[in-house]
Scaffold this active site. Structure first.
Site, PDB file in Angstrom:
ATOM      1  N   ARG A  25      54.318   1.813 -32.665  1.00  0.00           N
ATOM      2  CA  ARG A  25      54.947   0.836 -31.765  1.00  0.00           C
ATOM      3  C   ARG A  25      54.269  -0.534 -31.897  1.00  0.00           C
ATOM      4  NH1 ARG A  25      54.575   4.336 -26.495  1.00  0.00           N
ATOM      5  NH2 ARG A  25      55.537   2.605 -25.395  1.00  0.00           N
ATOM      6  N   LYS A  71      52.845  -5.943 -19.095  1.00  0.00           N
ATOM      7  CA  LYS A  71      54.060  -6.656 -18.687  1.00  0.00           C
ATOM      8  C   LYS A  71      54.713  -6.017 -17.456  1.00  0.00           C
ATOM      9  CE  LYS A  71      56.041  -5.877 -22.661  1.00  0.00           C
ATOM     10  NZ  LYS A  71      55.015  -5.062 -23.336  1.00  0.00           N
ATOM     11  N   ARG A  92      48.947   5.878 -18.680  1.00  0.00           N
ATOM     12  CA  ARG A  92      49.861   5.329 -17.674  1.00  0.00           C
ATOM     13  C   ARG A  92      50.862   6.362 -17.172  1.00  0.00           C
ATOM     14  NH1 ARG A  92      53.613   0.770 -20.630  1.00  0.00           N
ATOM     15  NH2 ARG A  92      54.351   2.110 -22.294  1.00  0.00           N
ATOM     16  N   ARG A 135      55.954   8.932 -19.541  1.00  0.00           N
ATOM     17  CA  ARG A 135      56.956   8.785 -20.597  1.00  0.00           C
ATOM     18  C   ARG A 135      56.589   9.667 -21.785  1.00  0.00           C
ATOM     19  NH1 ARG A 135      57.535   2.421 -21.479  1.00  0.00           N
ATOM     20  NH2 ARG A 135      58.024   3.177 -23.560  1.00  0.00           N
ATOM     21  N   ARG A 158      63.072  -8.449 -28.351  1.00  0.00           N
ATOM     22  CA  ARG A 158      62.094  -7.851 -29.265  1.00  0.00           C
ATOM     23  C   ARG A 158      62.200  -8.399 -30.677  1.00  0.00           C
ATOM     24  NH1 ARG A 158      60.057  -2.085 -27.432  1.00  0.00           N
ATOM     25  NH2 ARG A 158      60.475  -2.382 -25.234  1.00  0.00           N
TER      26      ARG A 158
HETATM   27  P1  ADP Z   1      53.711  -2.820 -20.705  1.00  0.00           P
HETATM   28  O1  ADP Z   1      54.782  -2.956 -19.662  1.00  0.00           O
HETATM   29  O2  ADP Z   1      53.310  -4.136 -21.320  1.00  0.00           O
HETATM   30  O3  ADP Z   1      54.003  -1.780 -21.749  1.00  0.00           O
HETATM   31  P2  ADP Z   1      52.162  -1.680 -18.504  1.00  0.00           P
HETATM   32  O4  ADP Z   1      52.314  -2.724 -17.457  1.00  0.00           O
HETATM   33  O5  ADP Z   1      52.945  -0.421 -18.346  1.00  0.00           O
HETATM   34  O6  ADP Z   1      52.379  -2.321 -19.972  1.00  0.00           O
HETATM   35  O7  ADP Z   1      50.607  -1.330 -18.594  1.00  0.00           O
HETATM   36  C1  ADP Z   1      50.148  -0.192 -19.323  1.00  0.00           C
HETATM   37  C2  ADP Z   1      49.106   0.577 -18.499  1.00  0.00           C
HETATM   38  O8  ADP Z   1      47.919  -0.204 -18.398  1.00  0.00           O
HETATM   39  C3  ADP Z   1      49.566   0.867 -17.090  1.00  0.00           C
HETATM   40  O9  ADP Z   1      49.156   2.180 -16.737  1.00  0.00           O
HETATM   41  C4  ADP Z   1      48.846  -0.152 -16.224  1.00  0.00           C
HETATM   42  O10 ADP Z   1      48.495   0.411 -14.964  1.00  0.00           O
HETATM   43  C5  ADP Z   1      47.619  -0.477 -17.029  1.00  0.00           C
HETATM   44  N1  ADP Z   1      47.314  -1.902 -16.975  1.00  0.00           N
HETATM   45  C6  ADP Z   1      48.189  -2.937 -16.889  1.00  0.00           C
HETATM   46  N2  ADP Z   1      47.543  -4.121 -16.865  1.00  0.00           N
HETATM   47  C7  ADP Z   1      46.217  -3.829 -16.954  1.00  0.00           C
HETATM   48  C8  ADP Z   1      45.020  -4.625 -16.982  1.00  0.00           C
HETATM   49  N3  ADP Z   1      45.059  -5.972 -16.911  1.00  0.00           N
HETATM   50  N4  ADP Z   1      43.827  -3.969 -17.061  1.00  0.00           N
HETATM   51  C9  ADP Z   1      43.793  -2.612 -17.139  1.00  0.00           C
HETATM   52  N5  ADP Z   1      44.887  -1.818 -17.123  1.00  0.00           N
HETATM   53  C10 ADP Z   1      46.083  -2.411 -17.023  1.00  0.00           C
END
Ligand code: ADP
Ligand code: ZN
Length: 214
Positions: free
Chosen positions: A172, A13, A127, A161, A88
């Site tokens: 979670r 997201k 991440r 984080r 949520r």
């Molecule tokens: P959310 O906001 O839903 O918790 P994030 O956008 O932070 O998720 O994504 C989690 C991690 O996965 C981040 O490090 C991001 O770079 C990676 N990520 C996001 N989308 C993808 C995808 N389509 N394929 C692989 N990795 C992804």
């Protein structure tokens, strides 16, 4: 256009909300980031937020709605916004509807990120973000073009984080499945729910979103 991105933690997201902000000027409203900023400010609300978040609980709904209401009243949100991490629960969704109705704002689309839970531990534990501008990265899936240098601001400091550890991910996810997934039928009944394949690569997910938004 005002939209919600809905999916479990790690589903992508935040990554997609950042792309929408850069490409289309839609303001990313990440309630998690907003709360973490409040905590860092050390204010009275920040101290209360820290205690709640440390306990793994959600902030009271009226506090969250108040924080969002204040933010969307600012002029940059007139171009549209993307809510990422809120609502949520169904009760929060109802509260958001009431608040937006009071401001004569429309919720145009809710996009569900469909993902296999097995992918999420690796995504969350890898991440990190730029300490300067908040741009999101991943050890394996989204590396900066030049190692150690943020693509967006050139910063060289990054942070992770504290709750992004493999041990906390399952709890979670369970909470998402129990409390957040029931929002999907709520928006489906309003006829505004769409879905993307969150297992696709980042650019493909973005293409799917752009197709939905038009
Ligand atoms: P959310 O906001 O839903 O918790 P994030 O956008 O932070 O998720 O994504 C989690 C991690 O996965 C981040 O490090 C991001 O770079 C990676 N990520 C996001 N989308 C993808 C995808 N389509 N394929 C692989 N990795 C992804
Ligand atoms: Zn940066």
């Amino acid at each position: 256009m005002n939209i919600i991105l809905l999916g479990p933690p790690g589903s992508g997201k935040g990554t997609q909300a950042q792309k929408l902000q850069r490409d289309r000027g839609m303001v990313q409203l990440s309630t998690g980031d907003m709360l973490r900023a409040t905590v860092a400010s050390g204010s009275a609300l920040g101290q209360r937020a820290k205690a709640v978040m440390d306990a793994g609980e959600y902030m009271p709904d009226d506090v969250m709605i108040g924080i969002i209401a204040e933010r969307i009243a600012q002029p940059d949100c007139a171009k549209g916004f993307t809510l990422d991490g809120f609502p949520r629960t169904v009760v929060q969704a109802e509260g958001l509807d009431r608040m937006m109705a009071q401001k004569s704002l429309t919720l145009d689309t809710v996009i569900e990120f469909k993902v296999d839970e097995s992918a999420l531990v690796e995504r969350i534990s890898g991440r990190y973000t730029c300490a300067g501008c908040g741009a999101g990265y991943h050890d394996k899936f989204q590396c900066p073009a030049k190692p150690g240098i943020c693509d967006i601001c050139g910063g060289t400091e990054f942070k992770r984080r504290t709750d992004d550890r493999a041990e906390t991910v399952q709890a979670r996810l369970d909470k998402y499945n129990e409390q957040t997934a029931p929002i999907l039928p709520y928006y489906a009944a309003k006829g505004i729910l769409r879905a993307v394949d969150g297992m696709a690569d980042i650019d493909e997910v973005y293409r799917q979103i752009v197709k939905i938004l038009g």
